[in-house]
Design a protein around this motif. Structure first.
Motif, short mmCIF file in Angstrom:
data_model
loop_
_atom_site.label_atom_id
_atom_site.label_comp_id
_atom_site.label_asym_id
_atom_site.label_seq_id
_atom_site.Cartn_x
_atom_site.Cartn_y
_atom_site.Cartn_z
N ILE A 181 71.33 175.48 45.22
CA ILE A 181 71.28 174.25 44.44
C ILE A 181 70.43 174.45 43.19
N PHE A 182 69.24 175.01 43.35
CA PHE A 182 68.36 175.21 42.19
C PHE A 182 68.94 176.26 41.24
N TYR A 183 69.57 177.29 41.79
CA TYR A 183 70.21 178.30 40.93
C TYR A 183 71.30 177.66 40.08
N GLU A 184 72.17 176.85 40.72
CA GLU A 184 73.26 176.20 39.98
C GLU A 184 72.71 175.22 38.95
N GLN A 185 71.67 174.48 39.29
CA GLN A 185 71.08 173.54 38.34
C GLN A 185 70.51 174.26 37.14
N LYS A 186 69.83 175.37 37.36
CA LYS A 186 69.23 176.12 36.26
C LYS A 186 70.28 176.83 35.43
N VAL A 193 62.91 166.41 39.00
CA VAL A 193 63.52 166.88 40.25
C VAL A 193 64.37 165.77 40.85
N ASN A 194 63.88 164.54 40.85
CA ASN A 194 64.65 163.42 41.41
C ASN A 194 65.92 163.16 40.61
N PHE A 195 65.79 163.13 39.29
CA PHE A 195 66.96 162.91 38.45
C PHE A 195 68.00 164.00 38.65
N LEU A 196 67.55 165.23 38.65
CA LEU A 196 68.45 166.36 38.80
C LEU A 196 69.13 166.34 40.16
N ALA A 197 68.39 166.01 41.20
CA ALA A 197 68.97 165.95 42.54
C ALA A 197 70.04 164.85 42.64
N ILE A 198 69.76 163.72 42.04
CA ILE A 198 70.73 162.61 42.06
C ILE A 198 71.99 162.97 41.28
N GLN A 258 78.63 166.54 43.16
CA GLN A 258 79.15 167.24 44.34
C GLN A 258 79.91 166.28 45.27
N LEU A 259 79.47 165.04 45.35
CA LEU A 259 80.11 164.06 46.25
C LEU A 259 81.31 163.35 45.62
N LEU A 260 81.38 163.35 44.31
CA LEU A 260 82.44 162.63 43.61
C LEU A 260 83.85 162.95 44.12
N PRO A 261 84.20 164.22 44.32
CA PRO A 261 85.56 164.52 44.79
C PRO A 261 85.88 163.95 46.17
N PHE A 262 84.85 163.66 46.95
CA PHE A 262 85.07 163.12 48.29
C PHE A 262 85.12 161.59 48.29
N LYS A 263 84.65 160.98 47.22
CA LYS A 263 84.63 159.52 47.13
C LYS A 263 85.69 158.95 46.20
#
Length: 105
Positions: free
Chosen positions: A5-10, A30-35, A41-46
């Protein structure tokens, strides 16, 4: 999995060079980035509209969602611009009619 997750974010989200110096700034980042990351990541499932992205990489998801956001912003700005022009034309037309009526009296 957390390192991924951190690798992809960076790497793919361009937050590798993002710098904050305060504890509150770091926590907010960190909170903003996690959200944001979780949302993409969840968008395709919703959303059925994005179901085809379920098997795509994080980089592809981010790129396609980013492009969709840019298109929405462009479309909104474009429509707002047209609405402003229409309103301006209506005001000018009303002014011209008022001036014409003044000259007719």
């Amino acid at each position: 999995a957390i390192e991924v997750i951190f690798y992809e974010q960076k790497t793919f989200w361009s937050f590798g060079k993002y710098m904050v110096r305060s504890k509150n700034g770091i926590e907010s980042y960190v909170n903003f980035l996690a959200i944001a990351y979780s949302g993409v990541q969840l968008l395709p499932f919703k959303q059925k509209k994005y179901a085809h992205l379920k098997t795509e990489s994080s980089q592809v998801k981010k790129q396609l969602v980013g492009m969709a956001i840019q298109q929405e912003v462009f479309f909104y700005t474009f429509v707002l611009s047209i609405e402003n022009r229409i309103k301006s034309l209506a005001i000018l037309k009303a002014y011209e009619q008022w001036v014409e009526e003044k000259h007719n009296f």
